[in-house]
Motif scaffolding. Structure first.
Motif, mmCIF file in Angstrom:
data_model
loop_
_atom_site.group_PDB
_atom_site.id
_atom_site.type_symbol
_atom_site.label_atom_id
_atom_site.label_comp_id
_atom_site.label_asym_id
_atom_site.label_seq_id
_atom_site.Cartn_x
_atom_site.Cartn_y
_atom_site.Cartn_z
ATOM 1 N N GLU A 292 35.161 39.501 51.771
ATOM 2 C CA GLU A 292 34.653 40.826 51.364
ATOM 3 C C GLU A 292 35.691 41.495 50.459
ATOM 4 O O GLU A 292 36.846 41.645 50.841
ATOM 5 C CB GLU A 292 34.393 41.688 52.598
ATOM 6 C CG GLU A 292 33.825 43.063 52.285
ATOM 7 C CD GLU A 292 33.672 43.921 53.525
ATOM 8 O OE1 GLU A 292 33.587 45.157 53.370
ATOM 9 O OE2 GLU A 292 33.665 43.377 54.648
ATOM 10 N N LYS A 293 35.240 41.861 49.234
ATOM 11 C CA LYS A 293 36.165 42.443 48.266
ATOM 12 C C LYS A 293 35.880 43.937 48.076
ATOM 13 O O LYS A 293 34.731 44.359 48.094
ATOM 14 C CB LYS A 293 36.057 41.740 46.911
ATOM 15 C CG LYS A 293 36.541 40.303 46.933
ATOM 16 C CD LYS A 293 36.490 39.706 45.531
ATOM 17 C CE LYS A 293 37.012 38.273 45.545
ATOM 18 N NZ LYS A 293 36.978 37.655 44.192
ATOM 19 N N LYS A 294 36.954 44.693 47.866
ATOM 20 C CA LYS A 294 36.824 46.136 47.634
ATOM 21 C C LYS A 294 37.944 46.571 46.704
ATOM 22 O O LYS A 294 39.064 46.063 46.764
ATOM 23 C CB LYS A 294 36.904 46.887 48.970
ATOM 24 C CG LYS A 294 36.635 48.387 48.850
ATOM 25 C CD LYS A 294 36.330 49.041 50.199
ATOM 26 C CE LYS A 294 37.438 48.841 51.191
ATOM 27 N NZ LYS A 294 37.212 49.598 52.455
ATOM 28 N N ILE A 295 37.642 47.517 45.838
ATOM 29 C CA ILE A 295 38.648 48.044 44.895
ATOM 30 C C ILE A 295 38.809 49.543 45.138
ATOM 31 O O ILE A 295 37.823 50.275 45.260
ATOM 32 C CB ILE A 295 38.233 47.777 43.435
ATOM 33 C CG1 ILE A 295 38.213 46.260 43.170
ATOM 34 C CG2 ILE A 295 39.190 48.483 42.466
ATOM 35 C CD1 ILE A 295 37.718 45.877 41.814
ATOM 36 N N ALA A 296 40.058 49.976 45.217
ATOM 37 C CA ALA A 296 40.343 51.393 45.483
ATOM 38 C C ALA A 296 41.559 51.835 44.659
ATOM 39 O O ALA A 296 42.275 51.015 44.077
ATOM 40 C CB ALA A 296 40.616 51.607 46.972
ATOM 41 N N SER B 83 45.876 50.323 40.973
ATOM 42 C CA SER B 83 44.588 49.761 41.372
ATOM 43 C C SER B 83 44.834 48.785 42.527
ATOM 44 O O SER B 83 45.650 47.860 42.432
ATOM 45 C CB SER B 83 43.936 49.020 40.191
ATOM 46 O OG SER B 83 42.711 48.477 40.587
ATOM 47 N N LEU B 84 44.135 49.005 43.640
ATOM 48 C CA LEU B 84 44.325 48.195 44.851
ATOM 49 C C LEU B 84 43.096 47.310 45.058
ATOM 50 O O LEU B 84 41.975 47.803 45.201
ATOM 51 C CB LEU B 84 44.516 49.116 46.059
ATOM 52 C CG LEU B 84 44.632 48.431 47.431
ATOM 53 C CD1 LEU B 84 45.884 47.554 47.490
ATOM 54 C CD2 LEU B 84 44.645 49.472 48.548
ATOM 55 N N HIS B 85 43.304 45.977 45.051
ATOM 56 C CA HIS B 85 42.252 45.013 45.338
ATOM 57 C C HIS B 85 42.414 44.565 46.789
ATOM 58 O O HIS B 85 43.467 44.038 47.169
ATOM 59 C CB HIS B 85 42.348 43.811 44.402
ATOM 60 C CG HIS B 85 42.028 44.154 42.973
ATOM 61 N ND1 HIS B 85 41.468 43.246 42.091
ATOM 62 C CD2 HIS B 85 42.182 45.305 42.268
ATOM 63 C CE1 HIS B 85 41.309 43.828 40.917
ATOM 64 N NE2 HIS B 85 41.748 45.069 41.005
ATOM 65 N N ILE B 86 41.360 44.759 47.586
ATOM 66 C CA ILE B 86 41.404 44.450 49.015
ATOM 67 C C ILE B 86 40.450 43.299 49.299
ATOM 68 O O ILE B 86 39.266 43.339 48.925
ATOM 69 C CB ILE B 86 40.992 45.673 49.856
ATOM 70 C CG1 ILE B 86 41.837 46.908 49.460
ATOM 71 C CG2 ILE B 86 41.127 45.393 51.335
ATOM 72 C CD1 ILE B 86 41.296 48.190 49.988
ATOM 73 N N GLN B 87 40.966 42.244 49.909
ATOM 74 C CA GLN B 87 40.127 41.101 50.307
ATOM 75 C C GLN B 87 40.195 40.941 51.817
ATOM 76 O O GLN B 87 41.274 40.739 52.381
ATOM 77 C CB GLN B 87 40.613 39.815 49.627
ATOM 78 C CG GLN B 87 40.448 39.826 48.117
ATOM 79 C CD GLN B 87 40.736 38.471 47.524
ATOM 80 O OE1 GLN B 87 39.854 37.615 47.450
ATOM 81 N NE2 GLN B 87 41.975 38.273 47.116
ATOM 82 N N LYS B 88 39.024 41.071 52.442
ATOM 83 C CA LYS B 88 38.937 40.904 53.893
ATOM 84 C C LYS B 88 38.272 39.567 54.181
ATOM 85 O O LYS B 88 37.213 39.254 53.631
ATOM 86 C CB LYS B 88 38.110 42.030 54.518
ATOM 87 C CG LYS B 88 38.770 43.393 54.479
ATOM 88 C CD LYS B 88 37.924 44.423 55.211
ATOM 89 C CE LYS B 88 38.578 45.784 55.196
ATOM 90 N NZ LYS B 88 37.747 46.795 55.907
ATOM 91 N N SER B 89 38.866 38.770 55.044
ATOM 92 C CA SER B 89 38.291 37.480 55.443
ATOM 93 C C SER B 89 38.669 37.220 56.888
ATOM 94 O O SER B 89 39.380 38.032 57.516
ATOM 95 C CB SER B 89 38.822 36.364 54.546
ATOM 96 O OG SER B 89 40.212 36.174 54.749
ATOM 97 N N ASP B 90 38.210 36.055 57.397
ATOM 98 C CA ASP B 90 38.547 35.708 58.777
ATOM 99 C C ASP B 90 40.047 35.526 58.948
ATOM 100 O O ASP B 90 40.580 35.655 60.061
ATOM 101 C CB ASP B 90 37.825 34.410 59.173
ATOM 102 C CG ASP B 90 36.314 34.605 59.186
ATOM 103 O OD1 ASP B 90 35.893 35.789 59.281
ATOM 104 O OD2 ASP B 90 35.588 33.607 59.082
#
Length: 956
Positions: free
Chosen positions: A7-11, A28-35
């Protein structure tokens, strides 16, 4: 193989701590959520990143975000630091760069705030260990925080509390984490206005704790500045001047519609006249000080009850005044009886001489005076004043005169007129006298004032011997010496100095003292020393005392030793002073300071003195001050006050000084204030000015250099015009616009009188910018360190200091420090003193500067610390770095060198910035003619005389 779901999100990542260092505030913050967990990647907010991941945002938002990129910040840094590319910035310049940078980012955040809801926000904050950080979601609020302040008392000390108002709710500032202009609470950020940020920064820099035990200083140094922009709840820790007194009851008589006699009840509270309708208090501002008059309802109601009971018709009248027809007023002599009843009750009557309906008495006023007794400077007289066969009560007549009336109501219902000739001859005696039935007691020396009565029959003249009057006449009209100087005086006096010495001697012979108020530089000290020598010659066992500012003690000692080496003197001052030396002194003159007199009054008041001299006598201009009380208690046969400016702020300044020189002649302070000071200063009453001139003229001797020292070398006064460069002028205009808006909003809301302090502070700030932006708080300097005045002054000094000596005066001691730094850079030697310099050190520098072969040709002097009592005739150039609205103070500064002993032409320059408030002050000075000049000298009431039109002109 299992697919890993990502799951990707940019903030936008906010790093508020970067405001202290690298200024990478937004990324710019790139957030990657995974298992496997969460991964964070950071990217600069350059165009490529914005165009790839932020295209959904409006273009205006992307344009703002790009300014947070490192490339954009590097360009900004270059622009700000360009003036310092060829040199290492000073600490002050580095601070200025930092302030400019904070302002830049505040402007960016302010523009970005309306769009903050379009962005997802995270922030990076420091953990308690001080080294690690964590990233978490946050919000950027659209609410605008507002600051309010209140004063509290903690452990007996005053402290200032700061509250933050958000959406109507109040929070203590301590509940927030503050990063300069950003406030954070519970992961939500709020943007302070730049003004609020500057205020908090100023408060942080200000050592408020030093004022915790001093409410006056706390108010002066902290609250007055805050209250220019903020509402501060003082919670009664700082009281305005409150007048609580029993009012003087008064009735204003007038005519209504040509048919009725109208009586309007009034109450006089310390000179303030109030009428109905009733209010618990009345607030006004006098001389910049807030005044609240608390009305005494019980006293006012009691007076109204008496007034209502004087006529049957009054009980039904509720208009704030009472009236009867002319016929009713004359029936059974009602008005006559009421008139005498009111006077007997101590109620003032005003307006009598404005009544048209009542006829005037055919008899002229007749007066007889018989002197009964003379003792201890007082004279007791029997006096009768009558119209025809009707003799007036002196006590009633005195009340009418004090109320300003020139007509009295007689038993036949007519008005007896006190004509101008009678007023000239008798009114001062009756006003100043103590009355007991048909007897009146006055000060004997009032006889000398009668000489000002334009030749009318003089009532008191016989109190002083004919021989003295002959000498007085000779002194006024002749050129021959009346008194010879004692052989002990080692000086040749100029003719006007001989006159001054003789004036002091004549007054003393008549039992009077006086105020010698010559221009600075004409030798008041020498004239006084000559009289001291004369007195000591005739009274060799006498002990005499000189009280002066501590800065002049050693000057007096030197002058005594120089001109009268045979007179023994002792300085009683400083930590090493010994009271036993005074108790057993064999010295003929004691020299001490005002502060020492106050501290050691028990020691110094134990002696009986022949002559008491107070130098710079305006130091006791406040009659209620402790030092004034103590100085007036000095037991002396002859009292002399010296001052080049006896009137500093208002006419009341004269009272304490003249009351010292002539005890009892001017009545109580309340009497003088009401009879003269208020009438002159508040109402500009020409009649009272003339009356006071008549009383004081024999006892105040003031000569200008133009009158008596025509042989002094020429004095050339010029303006040295400066033109600010664009950066300094832009700063001036920006702050001027802010101040002007605030001042006129303040005037609109609070009125002109209550806004005078704001006007004064606004003028002060603009004058500081004219001198140097470095005088402003760092937060207001806007990256400008330019000072055109400094450049011009240094250029002038380089041209003249090889062959001439110069004095530089400034009102601001911090400006003198800046000039000293610049002189150090330019290898210009100088002396420098201000109010903090010990007296002994000052006189040491002055003596060194005066030495012919001394190579230090420049003296930097604080205007207030060095504008009196100093002789610096070695200098022939004077620079007034900042103009002063009291021209007398400027002249005193120039007179440090343009005085007796000067042999060279003197050149005096005012350094003025063109197209600024300084130029406008000079123009207003020409337009404003102050009232005190008509009495004895210049007035420092420039600020008080400003009207709204003047203020608009100053800040235009």
């Amino acid at each position: 193989m299992a697919v890993v779901k990502v799951e990707k999100k940019i903030a936008i990542l906010l790093s508020p701590h970067e405001l202290d260092s690298k200024f990478r505030l937004l990324e710019s913050l790139h957030i990657q959520k995974s298992d496997k967990g969460i991964e964070y990647d950071l990217f600069d907010l350059h165009n490529k990143e914005l165009n790839k991941n932020y295209l959904h945002l409006p273009e205006v938002v992307r344009d703002l975000l790009v300014h947070f990129s490192p490339d954009a910040f590097t360009k900004f840094q270059y622009k700000v630091g360009q003036p310092f590319l060829d040199k290492k910035p000073t600490d002050a310049e580095l601070n200025l760069i930092l302030t400019t940078t904070h302002r830049h980012f505040h402007q960016l955040f302010d523009k970005l705030k309306p769009f903050s809801g379009l962005l997802k926000w995270y922030h990076r904050t420091r953990l308690p260990d001080g080294k690690s950080f964590r990233m978490s979601p946050c919000a950027f609020s659209s609410y605008k925080p507002q600051l309010v302040f209140h004063v509290a008392n903690e452990n007996g000390r005053l402290v200032l509390k700061t509250e933050v108002i958000l959406n109507g709710a109040s929070y203590n500032l301590k509940e927030f984490n503050r990063y300069h202009f950003l406030l954070e609470n519970s992961n939500e950020y709020f943007l302070l206005s730049y003004k609020d940020y500057q205020t908090l920064r100023w408060l942080a820099e200000k050592n408020r704790g030093q004022y915790g035990d001093d409410p006056v200083a706390f108010s002066q140094h902290i609250l007055t500045k805050l209250e220019l922009d903020y509402k501060v709840n003082r919670y009664n820790f700082f009281s305005k001047k409150e007048i609580r007194t029993i009012p003087v009851n008064r009735v204003l008589l007038s005519e209504l519609n040509g048919s009725f006699l109208m009586l309007t009840p009034q109450w006089v509270y310390d000179g303030f006249v109030l009428e109905n309708p009733w209010k618990e208090s009345y607030e006004t501002v006098v001389d910049g000080e807030a005044v609240e008059i608390v009305r005494n309802k019980e006293a006012e109601d009691e007076f109204l009850k008496k007034l209502v009971g004087m006529h049957a018709n009054f009980s039904n009248q509720r208009n704030g005044y009472y009236y009867v027809s002319f016929g009713e007023a004359q029936k059974k002599q009602w008005f006559l009886k009421t008139y005498h009843h009111l006077l007997a009750e101590g109620i003032e009557l005003v307006g009598m001489d404005m009544l048209n309906h009542f006829r005037y008495s055919p008899f002229e006023v007749a007066t007889t005076v018989k002197i009964k007794q003379e003792e201890k400077g007082k004279v007791l007289m029997q006096m009768t004043v009558s119209f025809g066969k009707e003799e007036l009560r002196l006590s009633e007549l005195q009340k009418m005169l004090l109320a300003g009336q020139k007509a009295v109501l007689l038993k036949d219902g007519s008005l007896g007129v006190l004509h101008e000739e009678w007023m000239q001859q008798y009114s001062s005696i009756l006003k100043h006298g103590k009355i007991n039935k048909d007897e009146i007691e006055v000060a004997r020396v009032m006889a000398i004032s009668e000489q000002q009565s334009n030749g009318e029959r003089q009532v008191l003249k016989t109190l002083i011997k004919d021989q003295w009057w002959q000498k007085w006449q000779q002194w006024q009209n002749g050129s021959d010496n009346i008194y010879e100087l004692p052989a002990s005086v080692n000086a040749s006096l100029r003719p006007y100095q001989q006159k001054g010495f003789e004036w002091l001697t004549l007054l003393a012979e008549a039992g009077a003292g006086g105020c010698l108020a010559d221009d600075m530089g004409l030798g008041k000290t020498l004239q006084t020393i000559c009289y001291l020598a004369y007195y000591i010659h005739h009274n060799p066992d006498s002990v005499n005392i000189i009280v002066c500012p501590s800065s002049l003690i050693f000057n007096w000692q030197q002058e005594l030793q120089k001109f009268t080496p045979g007179i023994t003197s002792v300085v009683y001052h400083g930590a090493s002073r010994n009271a036993t030396d005074i108790a057993n002194t064999k010295s003929q003159v004691i020299i001490t300071s005002y502060g020492t007199v106050r501290a050691d009054s028990d020691v110094l008041l134990a002696n009986d003195y022949g002559v008491a001299v107070i130098d710079e006598s305006h130091n006791i201009k406040n009659p209620s001050a402790q030092i004034t009380t103590v100085v007036n208690m000095i037991p002396a046969q002859v009292r002399i006050a010296l001052s080049g400016t006896p009137v500093v702020n208002n006419t009341f300044d004269l009272y304490a000084q003249l009351n010292f020189a002539l005890p009892g002649m001017f009545g109580s302070r309340e009497f003088f204030k009401r009879e003269y000071a208020d009438a002159i200063d508040r109402n500009h009453d020409e009649e009272k000015i003339k009356a006071l001139q008549k009383l004081t003229a024999p006892f105040i001797l003031r000569r200008t250099k133009e009158q008596v020292a025509k042989d002094l070398p020429d004095k050339t006064e010029m303006i040295l015009w400066c033109k600010m460069n664009s950066r300094q002028h832009d700063l001036y205009n920006n702050i001027k616009d802010q101040i002007r808006g605030n001042i006129f909003l303040d005037i609109k809301n609070n009125g002109l009188n209550k806004s005078k302090l704001a006007v004064l502070q606004g003028m002060l700030k603009l004058r500081q910018i004219c001198n140097s932006p470095l005088l402003l708080p760092v937060s207001e300097q806007e990256a400008c360190t330019d000072s055109i005045k400094t450049e011009v002054l240094i250029g002038e000094l380089k041209n003249i200091l090889k062959e001439h000596k110069a004095l530089v005066f400034s009102q601001f001691s911090s400006m003198l420090n800046l000039l000293a730094e610049e002189c150090d850079k330019q290898d210009i030697a100088y002396y420098h003193f201000d109010g903090q310099t010990p007296p002994a050190k000052r006189i040491e520098m002055v003596n060194a500067f005066q030495e012919k072969d001394n190579a230090t040709n420049l003296f930097l002097i604080s205007l207030k610390a060095g504008n009196t009592g100093l002789t610096l005739t070695a200098a022939d150039y004077v620079f007034l770095f900042d103009p002063w609205w009291n021209t007398a103070v400027e002249q005193q500064a120039i007179d440090r060198t343009h005085r007796i002993g000067q042999t060279k032409n003197v050149f005096a320059y005012k350094i003025i910035c063109k197209d600024t408030i300084e130029e406008k002050i000079i123009q207003l000075q020409q337009r404003k003619k102050k009232l005190a000049e008509e009495l004895v000298g210049e007035d420092d009431g420039f600020i008080k005389a400003l009207n709204e039109e003047d203020i608009a002109y100053l800040f235009s």
